[in-house]
Motif scaffolding. Structure first.
Motif, PDB file in Angstrom:
ATOM      1  N   LYS A 120     -22.372  -6.574  34.257  1.00  0.00           N
ATOM      2  CA  LYS A 120     -22.812  -6.239  35.617  1.00  0.00           C
ATOM      3  C   LYS A 120     -23.225  -7.478  36.387  1.00  0.00           C
ATOM      4  CE  LYS A 120     -25.672  -3.183  38.386  1.00  0.00           C
ATOM      5  NZ  LYS A 120     -26.421  -1.921  38.454  1.00  0.00           N
ATOM      6  N   SER A 137     -29.109  -6.652  41.691  1.00  0.00           N
ATOM      7  CA  SER A 137     -28.898  -5.218  41.473  1.00  0.00           C
ATOM      8  C   SER A 137     -29.368  -4.801  40.085  1.00  0.00           C
ATOM      9  CB  SER A 137     -27.406  -4.888  41.646  1.00  0.00           C
ATOM     10  OG  SER A 137     -27.177  -3.518  41.463  1.00  0.00           O
ATOM     11  N   LEU A 138     -29.155  -5.667  39.086  1.00  0.00           N
ATOM     12  CA  LEU A 138     -29.613  -5.371  37.726  1.00  0.00           C
ATOM     13  C   LEU A 138     -31.132  -5.273  37.661  1.00  0.00           C
ATOM     14  CD1 LEU A 138     -27.542  -7.456  35.170  1.00  0.00           C
ATOM     15  CD2 LEU A 138     -28.230  -5.083  34.905  1.00  0.00           C
ATOM     16  N   ASP A 163     -32.362  -2.109  38.970  1.00  0.00           N
ATOM     17  CA  ASP A 163     -32.187  -0.973  38.062  1.00  0.00           C
ATOM     18  C   ASP A 163     -33.384  -0.825  37.125  1.00  0.00           C
ATOM     19  OD1 ASP A 163     -29.771  -0.332  39.152  1.00  0.00           O
ATOM     20  OD2 ASP A 163     -28.564  -1.238  37.574  1.00  0.00           O
ATOM     21  N   HIS A 175     -16.564  -2.091  28.969  1.00  0.00           N
ATOM     22  CA  HIS A 175     -16.818  -1.842  30.389  1.00  0.00           C
ATOM     23  C   HIS A 175     -15.641  -2.305  31.230  1.00  0.00           C
ATOM     24  CE1 HIS A 175     -20.874  -0.727  29.366  1.00  0.00           C
ATOM     25  NE2 HIS A 175     -21.097  -1.889  28.805  1.00  0.00           N
ATOM     26  N   CYS A 211     -13.995  -0.863  39.365  1.00  0.00           N
ATOM     27  CA  CYS A 211     -15.085  -1.374  38.530  1.00  0.00           C
ATOM     28  C   CYS A 211     -16.401  -1.472  39.282  1.00  0.00           C
ATOM     29  CB  CYS A 211     -14.710  -2.726  37.940  1.00  0.00           C
ATOM     30  SG  CYS A 211     -14.560  -4.045  39.156  1.00  0.00           S
ATOM     31  N   PHE A 214     -20.245  -0.175  37.983  1.00  0.00           N
ATOM     32  CA  PHE A 214     -21.374  -1.089  37.797  1.00  0.00           C
ATOM     33  C   PHE A 214     -22.545  -0.714  38.702  1.00  0.00           C
ATOM     34  CE2 PHE A 214     -18.109  -4.161  36.150  1.00  0.00           C
ATOM     35  CZ  PHE A 214     -18.624  -4.193  34.863  1.00  0.00           C
ATOM     36  N   ARG A 215     -22.231  -0.222  39.866  1.00  0.00           N
ATOM     37  CA  ARG A 215     -23.302   0.121  40.819  1.00  0.00           C
ATOM     38  C   ARG A 215     -23.962   1.452  40.474  1.00  0.00           C
ATOM     39  NH1 ARG A 215     -27.056  -0.204  43.638  1.00  0.00           N
ATOM     40  NH2 ARG A 215     -27.242  -0.289  45.872  1.00  0.00           N
ATOM     41  N   TRP A 264     -23.917  -5.043  28.733  1.00  0.00           N
ATOM     42  CA  TRP A 264     -23.981  -4.470  30.088  1.00  0.00           C
ATOM     43  C   TRP A 264     -24.572  -5.486  31.064  1.00  0.00           C
ATOM     44  CZ3 TRP A 264     -22.030  -1.025  33.160  1.00  0.00           C
ATOM     45  CH2 TRP A 264     -22.691  -0.642  34.324  1.00  0.00           C
ATOM     46  N   MET A 277     -21.823  -8.401  39.958  1.00  0.00           N
ATOM     47  CA  MET A 277     -22.681  -8.108  41.105  1.00  0.00           C
ATOM     48  C   MET A 277     -23.856  -9.057  41.278  1.00  0.00           C
ATOM     49  SD  MET A 277     -22.811  -3.950  40.984  1.00  0.00           S
ATOM     50  CE  MET A 277     -23.385  -3.881  42.681  1.00  0.00           C
TER      51      MET A 277
END
Length: 1291
Positions: free
Chosen positions: A513, A521-522, A525, A472, A480, A484-485, A509, A517
């Motif tokens: 991520k 945010s993860l 997801d 990644h 980057c 990631f977003r 991952w 971030m």
């Protein structure tokens, strides 16, 4: 040009030639009228980038002061702030009138302020709309002396963003009203995770010059609090501009008591925020005359010289600045096509399948269609590929170069062409430049490419995978953050399910991520793509989501923690654990250090029941009075009722038109009240869900509702953002009373247990108590008075008091603000106690336990904490929620606790399981015996009993009877054996004996050894001074030793197990022959003896709070040596492995190295800034490690006392320490190359480099010490909430 300006430009030429991109700079200078198109073309004709820069600089040198200033401002706009700073000191002076007309309508001062704040530059072609701009400025002047809101609202495409930016291009306005600066944030349509990312970026922007590096906020509440602090303390009287607000919830997140200018399509969003509000309506686009000016500027003609078709064209554009710009860009390239483009607009052959009621797309569609048609074929495809982007997303050129499979420079040239044709916008405030489409342009492209979108997303993912074959992207890759977003977004929309599974179910991952971030945010997801992921494996999705929720607060720390180590703490059945174990085994072979928590399976799950009643955040939940039912409400606008025992749904009601913020049962459980952001209160039949009453007297959202506690006279209380509290009799159509007094939104209200009083808390920083029967204010408590560190802040900074709760006897009330809870006496209104949680969390809700001294607190960082008011200590963490927790409530009898969260769940917890004082939990005063391949752990529990546990499983092997006093220390003998011997004549001899004793007993008899079985001796010291020796596992008390008059602090057997040594708060050390009960008392210390250390079979070293260290002969009981070591208490000592020296560590912030041959210190080790609490020699006698209460560890050279390394984190963590707390224990590995330390967690260090090798985060904190096996492969400790950790090195 002034000579100084010319000289400055000449001296800076070499640097400017190397860095600037001339085509970008010239766009601004042509717009200013400083360069003409012929000059621009000459520069562009040069071959290389440097040649173009040289040609441009030569042109500027031939021009006047205006060219210098235009060039300076162009550098600022294009992000060359470092180059602009070289020219700033020699900016030529010009007349004020001329200065005001320079570039972008602003002076260099204005340019600098706006560029630093990220305010977009003017469009390449711009016409002024003075009436609207002056109207916005007039409203902004109203914010000169107080915070408030200016809303610019109107339909899409009417130029709100340009007008908003233009309004602040005024030096007088900035200096008078916003001397703290202007800060721009593009918002758009956002979910909660997206909103958090925006707020994090604003925090970073506002705080990037700070000396201390703070971690990014992990929740919206935390980000809001950080922004509020920054705007009030660091940027007072500054302006925050929020561009393109869609949702009232998003705007509410920025209600931080500052000055805000925002643009929106929805006039109603201002209802959600507090403070003064001013509105400017942009109810039309460009007037015809202004639109003609735009066309004239594009074709470089006067308006009077435009052809007759020009007026018809602007009429077809229907006032849209975007459409006029698209046509103007076409005419600049093809100046003879006026009639052709007019026909294209008039024909309206282009029709969109889906229309928006708020905007007439026809003109835009025709203009877009024509603009794309004139592109070269390859450019057309590149432009259409942009439909793969999400709305309101700015993309660096590198991302698009990957999509187009081009070199970044080639992609930049293509993007610049799109910008020149008004088909794309460029944000020059960031480096690298970011490119984006207007919402309406993206709508058009999406509609045109709707059949290709899936393939485009697939193509995006495929090209990403080809480009990043080795892994990644990293922070070194400028693009980057985009990947990631949005990588998961592209996979989901490309229907690449297998790729999405592989990505989202990958620990690599998660690590990559989260590091870039943060966890929010993860987690989002996994919520957004839940349905897709669950088709593959819902259990695995749960594994990852739970892992992130439990460890989210760690994943926001700096330096970033080891995700693999965290994964190893997950259950063995978890996919996260499986991947972590595999990676740990691979990395261990390369020299990495990982720990397996081998007894983790012995821990029980604390949640009794988990219910997912809503399709969105659950804002509130409560028990019925018979506690058989639970009502909940949330963002899905529904009211749900379900059984508290099973979670079975009983009732679902579509209750309101907006978020339902609170619900409450009546005292007889027949009614349920709800209140909402739609400003209404409703009363429902709890059995069938029939609506009985609707009240709409509040003028703002209603935050909370509660019925009286008794059925004597049932009343309903409600509170609102309109600053009022109302009382309702549900038998009447209107309110019974209104309570006035708060001067800010009222967030919470609750009746006293006897219903005589009502408590309310508000954003004005106060807690008020009202008499229910008169509706008069009885008492008022200003919570701001209890934040002493904030008393010097401006008056604008208020403490939002979120919630309150009454004790069951009605004598106390608590209120929560920020990260603190205050408990007050009702009668006197005096503060009784306060609770302070972690500084990076915000308290959302609190409640008293009806049956104990417990308080439950719901926090923004995904957890519920239980605190004991009597000891003022946290006693439990209820972890498991996957997002911020909004509500916490005890059942009427206090046996069960419920919590509700943004993760769509309501969780029930059994109080006796999660609270250590109700359940059995270990204390930290433990001892461990590492014997061959066995590990034995002995420790007292909270019920005054001693437990022996299997060190491999955590299983309880033995538990003593309850003792008469608290057990303060315990120890195990090192090698006792229980033997049963039988002689041929039938005689049997049994007892505790060593192998040597067994051989002595054999003598000349012929014996048969029946058993040689492990049996342990343990000693325990009590708080009342008593010492006992027990045999385990039989539990027999072998002896009770009395003599100490105060608490026994430490006990230890001699290696042969025949002698027991103890020390006490009574200032003595006692040496016991525990079999004969004989005792030698070692007197000499004047204060309590902290601990002791056996030097050999006859000598002992003791240290005390009196500052001395003493050496004793334990055979005779005489003092051999007396060392006056420190001015403060001696907190720790260690003896070098060679026995020649010892070290002492003290509360006087120093450590010392001593020789047994001298009473003078060999070396005095200064440098610690707090109490030195621990010290340890390395096994090679070369190093000494010391640890202090600030969390710092220092490694010293024993030979000369010099400092070798400081082992410390770069920043203080959430516990406000470098180690999560005091450094309480230190141990070196046998080869002296590694060091383990305990504080708020456990850390392992590379001694040679002073660098951290690994960190193990315990559930609780405040570790007292750690037991280490001789091979440095097993580590045992207990945290402050009684969790036992047996850790084994992997590999």
């Amino acid at each position: 040009m002034d000579e100084r300006a010319r000289s400055c430009l000449l001296s800076s030429t070499s640097k400017l030639e190397q860095d600037i991109k001339a085509s970008y700079i010239m766009d601004h200078m042509v717009s200013d009228g400083v360069l003409n198109t012929d000059e621009e073309e000459k520069v562009k004709a040069c071959t290389t980038r440097k040649e173009k820069a040289v040609a441009l600089l030569n042109l500027i040198l031939k021009k006047d002061n205006y060219a210098y200033i235009s060039f300076y401002n162009a550098l600022l706009h294009e992000g060359y702030g470092d180059l602009a700073s070289m020219l700033q000191k020699d900016l030529p002076l010009i007349s004020p009138a001329a200065e005001k007309s320079i570039l972008d309508g602003g002076t260099p001062f204005v340019q600098t302020i706006l560029c630093e704040g990220g305010v977009p530059q003017r469009p390449v072609v711009f016409v002024c709309r003075p009436e609207l701009i002056n109207c916005i400025r007039e409203k902004l002047y109203k914010l000169e002396n107080s915070f408030g809101w200016v809303a610019v609202f109107g339909m899409a495409g009417f130029g709100k963003s340009v007008l908003t930016a233009e309004a602040v291009r005024d030096e007088q306005l900035i200096k008078a009203c916003f001397p703290g600066g202007v800060h721009w944030l593009s918002v758009g349509q956002l979910d909660k995770a997206g909103l958090l990312v925006k707020m994090q970026s604003l925090c970073y922007h506002l705080d990037q010059d700070s000396q201390s590096s703070q971690r990014s906020p992990v929740t919206i509440e935390e980000a809001r609090d950080r922004l509020r602090f920054l705007m009030v303390r660091k940027y007072p009287r500054s302006l925050l501009i929020l561009d393109d607000i869609w949702d009232s919830g998003v705007l509410k997140a920025f209600d931080i008591q500052c000055r805000v200018l925002f643009s929106t399509r929805d006039r109603g969003v201002t209802d959600s925020v507090s403070g003064k509000k001013y509105e400017v309506s942009v109810d039309h686009g460009l007037e015809d005359d202004k639109a003609l000016e735009v066309l004239a500027l594009f074709v470089n003609k006067k308006v009077s010289a435009l052809p007759v078709q020009a007026r018809s064209i602007v009429q077809e554009c229907k006032g849209s600045p975007l459409v006029v710009s698209l046509i103007g860009a076409l005419l600049r390239e093809f100046p003879d096509r006026w009639q052709y483009y007019l026909k294209q607009l008039q024909n309206k052959q282009f029709k969109r399948i889906r229309k928006s009621s708020s905007y007439d797309y026809d003109a835009l569609d025709q203009a877009m269609s024509v603009s794309i048609d004139v592109l070269h074929e390859d450019r057309k495809e590149y432009y259409k590929d942009l439909s793969v982007l999400e709305k309101d997303v700015k993309v660096p050129a590198k991302v698009l170069s990957i999509l187009w499979d081009l070199e970044p420079e080639e992609a930049e040239d293509i993007l610049q062409e799109f910008v020149n044709k008004s088909l794309l916008f460029r944000d020059c405030n960031k480096r690298p430049y970011q490119y984006y489409l207007h919402d309406l342009q993206l709508d058009f492209l999406t509609e045109q490419n709707r059949y290709r979108l899936k393939d485009l997303h697939s193509k995006m993912v495929r090209l990403y995978q080809n480009h990043y074959k080795k892994g990644h992207p990293t922070v070194a890759d400028e693009e980057c953050m985009y990947w990631f977003r949005y990588l998961a977004y592209h996979m989901a929309h490309g229907n690449l399910r297998e790729e999405l599974y592989s990505l989202m179910f990958s620990l690599d991952w998660v690590k990559a991520k989260a590091q870039m971030m943060g966890p929010a945010s993860l987690i989002n997801d996994y919520v957004v793509y839940k349905d897709i992921l669950d088709e593959e494996n819902s259990t695995v999705r749960d594994n990852f989501q739970e892992f992130l929720s439990l460890n989210g607060h760690h994943l926001s720390q700096k330096p970033f923690p080891d995700v693999v180590q965290m994964g190893l703490c997950q259950p063995d059945s978890s996919e996260v654990y499986r991947q972590a174990r595999l990676k740990a085994e691979q990395e261990t072979k390369k020299g990495a250090f990982y720990l397996e928590w081998i007894n983790k399976s012995s821990l029980e799950s604390l949640s009794r029941l988990i219910v997912r009643p809503h399709k969105g955040a659950v804002y509130y939940a409560c028990f019925s009075h018979n506690w058989q039912q639970i009502a909940s409400c949330g963002s899905d606008k529904t009211l749900q009722v379900f059984k508290s025992q099973t979670g079975e749904k009983l009732l679902e009601v579509q209750a309101h038109d907006d978020d339902v913020l609170c619900c409450a049962f009546s005292p007889d459980d027949k009614l349920i009240a709800t209140c909402s952001a739609d400003k209404k209160i409703k009363v429902w039949n709890s059995q069938n869900g029939n609506l009985l009453r609707t009240y709409d007297e509040h003028s703002e959202q209603v935050n909370h509702c509660q019925f009286t506690n008794t059925s004597r006279k049932i009343l309903l209380a409600t509170c609102s953002n309109d600053n009022f509290i109302k009382l309702w009799n549900t038998n009447r159509p209107g309110s019974q009373n209104t309570m006035f007094g708060h001067c800010g939104p009222v967030n919470h209200c609750c009746f006293s247990p006897d219903d005589q009083y009502l408590a309310s808390c508000s954003s004005d920083g106060t807690l008020k108590l009202w008499e229910v029967h008169t509706a008069n204010e009885w008492k008022s408590i200003d919570i701001l008075d209890f934040f002493p560190s904030l008393t010097d802040e401006p008056k604008e900074l208020e403490e939002v008091v979120r919630c309150s709760a009454w004790s069951s006897d009605g004598t106390r009330i608590m209120a929560a603000a920020k990260n603190m809870v205050f408990v007050f006496d009702i009668e006197s209104a005096t503060l009784l106690s306060e609770i302070k949680t972690g500084r990076h969390s915000t308290i959302q809700s609190c409640d008293f336990c009806p049956s104990s001294q417990l308080v439950a607190i719901a926090l923004s960082h995904y957890t519920v904490e239980l605190w004991d008011l009597e000891s003022n200590k946290k006693v439990a963490d209820c972890s498991g929620h996957l997002s911020w927790v909004h509500c916490v409530r005890f059942s009427p009898d206090g046996s069960v606790l419920l919590s509700s969260s943004d993760d769509q769940t309501v969780r029930l917890w059994e109080t006796k399981k999660v609270h250590p004082s109700s359940a059995v939990s270990l204390k930290r005063d433990s001892d461990v015996l590492f014997h061959h391949n066995e590990i034995s752990v002995v420790a007292p529990d909270n019920r005054k009993r001693l437990q022996l546990r299997n060190g491999k499983t955590g299983e309880v092997i033995y538990q003593s009877e309850e003792q008469e006093s608290r057990i303060r220390c315990c120890c195990l003998s090192k090698d006792p054996q229980a033997a049963v011997l039988a002689r041929e004549d039938g005689t049997v001899k049994a007892g505790v004996m060593s192998p040597k004793q067994v051989l002595r007993n054999i003598g000349w008899w012929t014996l048969q050894l029946l058993t040689l079985q492990q049996s342990l001796l343990t000693a325990l010291g009590l708080e009342n001074g008593t010492v006992k020796v027990l045999e385990i596992p039989s539990g027999n008390t072998l002896c009770t030793l009395t003599g100490h008059t105060k608490t026994v602090l430490h006990c230890q057997f001699t290696p042969d197990g025949q002698t027991l040594i103890t020390c006490s708060e009574d200032t003595t050390v006692r040496v016991w022959d525990w079999k004969s009960l004989e005792c030698k008392v070692l007197k000499g210390h004047s204060e309590r003896v902290k601990r002791f250390r056996l030097l050999d079979s006859s000598r002992l070293l003791s240290w005390s709070f009196d500052g001395t260290v003493k050496v004793w002969d334990i055979v005779t009981g005489e003092m051999i040596q007396d060392f006056s070591c420190h001015q403060g208490a001696v907190l720790s000592c260690d003896v070098s492995p060679n026995g020649r020296t010892f070290s002492s560590a003290s509360a006087d912030k120093s450590a010392k190295i001593w020789s047994f041959d001298s009473t003078s210190a060999l070396h005095i080790l200064n440098g610690h800034k707090d109490c030195v609490r621990s010290c340890r020699f390395s096994w090679d006698n070369q190093c000494l490690a010391t640890g202090d209460d600030n969390g710092e560890i220092r490694i010293w050279c024993v030979l000369n006392g010099s400092l070798l390394h400081i082992c410390a984190r770069e920043n203080k963590d959430s516990m406000e320490s470098l180690h999560g707390g005091w450094v309480t224990d230190l141990h070196f590995s046998p080869d002296s190359k590694m060091l383990v330390s305990t504080g708020g967690y456990i850390k392992w260090w590379d001694v040679e480099k002073g660098e951290s090798l690994q960190t193990f985060y315990t559930t609780g904190t405040n570790l007292k010490g750690i037991h280490v096996s001789p091979d440095f492969k097993t580590f045992v400790t207990i945290d402050n909430i009684g969790v036992l950790y047996i850790l084994c090195k992997v590999g």
